[in-house]
Write an enzyme that holds these catalytic residues in place. Structure first.
Site, PDB file in Angstrom:
ATOM      1  CD  GLU A 179      -2.581  -1.240   2.623  1.00  0.00           C
ATOM      2  OE1 GLU A 179      -3.478  -0.404   2.822  1.00  0.00           O
ATOM      3  OE2 GLU A 179      -2.254  -2.104   3.455  1.00  0.00           O
ATOM      4  NE  ARG A 222       4.062  -7.488  11.349  1.00  0.00           N
ATOM      5  CZ  ARG A 222       3.362  -6.386  11.108  1.00  0.00           C
ATOM      6  NH1 ARG A 222       2.058  -6.375  11.310  1.00  0.00           N
ATOM      7  NH2 ARG A 222       3.957  -5.300  10.681  1.00  0.00           N
ATOM      8  CE  LYS A 265       2.822   0.924   5.046  1.00  0.00           C
ATOM      9  NZ  LYS A 265       2.558   0.744   3.600  1.00  0.00           N
TER      10      LYS A 265
END
Length: 561
Positions: A37, A263, A273
């Site tokens: 994204e 992850r 982020k």
């Protein structure tokens, strides 16, 4: 992923699945994708995903697409898109064809939504976001149907078209899938797949005032592109039934399979982020590419090599187990790759003046030295000497500790690539600080050992007359806590991660460096002997004019201290 630095390709469950799919004929080749994204810069977690997706495509001679999942225009920008393109290219990977965008598929996504409405599998809902949460239920209680769930197909088609045409206010309606409000998987409780949002999109402009949701967009984009193995992290495991439901209920003709792995959690840093953006906006760091940031741009500016990051990704592996990694593992991989590729020069970061009392320009000679002891192809440079030189303050001790092998009053030491010197006098200021050493040269020791005695210590140094002044940025960890966003206070609430910002994460150090580095291009990596690895700053270093270095990593692991 590939075999750089002779690191072995380690088998993992994804490779096993791919091997089986290829052996069975399910797929003749693989197609993966990296689908960020574009709402921030790529970070170390993205680097792992990049290495997995592109690395598998390389190893199996398949293809990997780069696709921006740009369905949230409020937070996206061309700057972020370009940053991903630059970072992936810098890491040495190539994607198949052009860069793709989820927004390329907006018309088709809208068409599939209409198809779902026509099949009675989607409806327009008027519940507000808060009401929708109340109707959703909880992990232990089922949800309840929206009062608008049983609208007719004709009414839903009309309302959805009018949503698209801008007839309703932002947030007033959503398009939801009609699945099961009693499902044990909350993701299947009639998830919203379109919302009204009048925001200018960086690619489609103002064409759309409705935008598809990520879960709906992602699986269809994968199918449109013919992805064979859709790889993601474990937080999407509960989303996989929705991924499959959407593809099973539209006429798309391709059904990729999603596989999840753990992850990356790198200690002493963050990969949110939103939180990284806060550090940028609040001026805690100088930007997304600040060398203290865990972004690829930050690591690049700090001097990490693409090979080091790829080796790190290879070493931490792919699994479903917890992937909490100490910073020393990343730095170790970087250090290992830099050792062979970095020319070596001398620099002094805490200078102490030494006057060579018997220096004689007609007698005292300089020597040339290789830039790397194991790579003669790197060439050599002259290491000049002068009456005044700089050594490290830490290389002198008036009262030496046990086993001291550097300089002390009355003691001898060898200057790297030069003579043995002896400290004859220690000069102090009024406060008693050592400000100068007066030393004599043994002129019979250039390139050979002194006769009748053994000198064990070797120290680095630079000529005061020939060295250049450089600005050195000495970096440390950005946070004082290993997991800065996971600390709870006495009340059980999470403590603001800002409280753990390390005030000493950046130290500005004026240094003296061999003159040969002044002409180096930005992003040139060096080993400063006995000090560590450094890189010329890609923004502020000016060849021939101004030397600016960032400290990349030390010569040894310092994280265990």
């Amino acid at each position: 992923m590939s075999t750089e630095n002779n690191a072995p390709v380690v088998n993992n469950f994804i490779r096993t699945i791919i091997d089986q799919d290829l052996a069975s004929g399910k797929h003749s080749s693989i197609v993966t994708r990296f689908p960020p994204e574009p709402n921030g810069f790529a970070h170390i977690g993205h680097a792992k995903a990049i290495c997995i997706n592109f690395g598998l495509a390389e190893d199996y001679k398949g293809k990997c697409n780069l696709r921006m999942d740009d369905t949230n225009p409020e937070k996206e920008s061309p700057e972020y898109v370009q940053s991903f393109i630059d970072d992936i290219s810098w890491m040495g990977f190539k994607w198949d064809g052009d860069v793709r965008f989820a927004s390329d598929y907006f018309d088709r996504l809208y068409g599939y939504a209409v198809e779902l409405i026509q099949a009675g599998k989607a409806y327009v809902d008027d519940l507000s976001a808060e009401e929708m949460r109340q109707y959703r239920g909880s992990l232990t209680e089922p949800g309840k149907n929206s009062p608008y769930r049983d609208r007719s197909v004709e009414e839903n088609l009309d309302l959805f078209a009018r949503m698209k045409n801008g007839e309703f206010p932002d947030g007033s309606k959503t398009l939801r899938l009609k699945i099961d409000m009693a499902s044990g998987n909350i993701n299947l409780r009639d998830p919203a797949i379109y919302r009204i949002r009048r925001v200018h999109h960086h690619r489609t402009g103002d064409k759309w005032c409705i935008y598809p949701m990520y879960d709906y967009t992602h699986c269809i984009s994968d199918a449109i592109e013919g992805i064979t193995h859709s790889l993601c992290t474990l937080e999407f495991e509960d989303h996989r039934p929705l991924y499959d439901w959407v593809l099973d209920n539209i006429s798309i003709g391709c059904h990729p399979r999603q596989y999840e792995s753990s992850r990356l959690e790198l200690l002493y840093t963050l990969t949110s982020k939103r939180k990284l953006l806060a550090l940028v906006n609040e001026g805690v760091v100088t930007g997304w590419d600040d060398p203290r940031m865990p972004t690829i741009a930050g690591m690049r500016r700090r001097g990490y090599s693409p090979e080091g990051i790829r080796l790190f990704a290879q070493r931490i592996g792919v699994s479903k187990g917890e992937n909490i990694i100490d910073m020393s593992v990343l730095e170790g991989a970087v250090r290992e790759t830099l050792e062979n590729e970095s020319p070596r020069v001398m620099a002094v970061v805490k200078p102490l003046k030494v006057t060579l009392t018997n220096y004689d320009a007609a007698v005292t000679a300089s020597r040339s030295a290789p830039f790397h002891p194991h790579h003669p192809e790197f060439g050599e440079r002259e290491v000049p000497i002068s009456r005044e030189i700089w050594i490290e303050q830490d290389d002198f001790a008036e009262v030496p500790p046990p086993k001291w092998q550097r300089l002390t009053a009355g003691g001898e030491v060898r200057l790297r690539y030069s003579y043995v010197i002896k400290c004859e006098e220690v000069v102090k200021d009024a406060a008693g600080n050592v400000v100068e050493l007066k030393c004599s040269i043994d002129h019979d020791t250039l390139g050979k050992n002194p006769e009748g005695r053994k000198v064990k210590g070797v120290i680095h140094w630079v000529s005061a007359e020939h060295a250049i002044q450089a600005d050195v940025r000495w970096y440390d960890r950005l946070f004082t806590e290993p997991r800065p966003d996971a600390v709870r206070g006495e009340d059980g609430e999470y403590v603001d991660f800002r409280q753990f910002i390390n005030p000493e994460s950046l130290t500005l150090v004026p240094a003296y460096v061999e003159a040969s580095v002044l002409q180096a291009a930005p992003e040139s990596r060096f080993q400063f002997e006995r000090l560590g690895y450094f890189v010329t700053d890609r923004k502020e270093h000016q060849p021939g004019v101004k030397a600016v270095f960032n400290r990349t990593v030390g010569l040894k692991d310092s994280w265990s201290k």
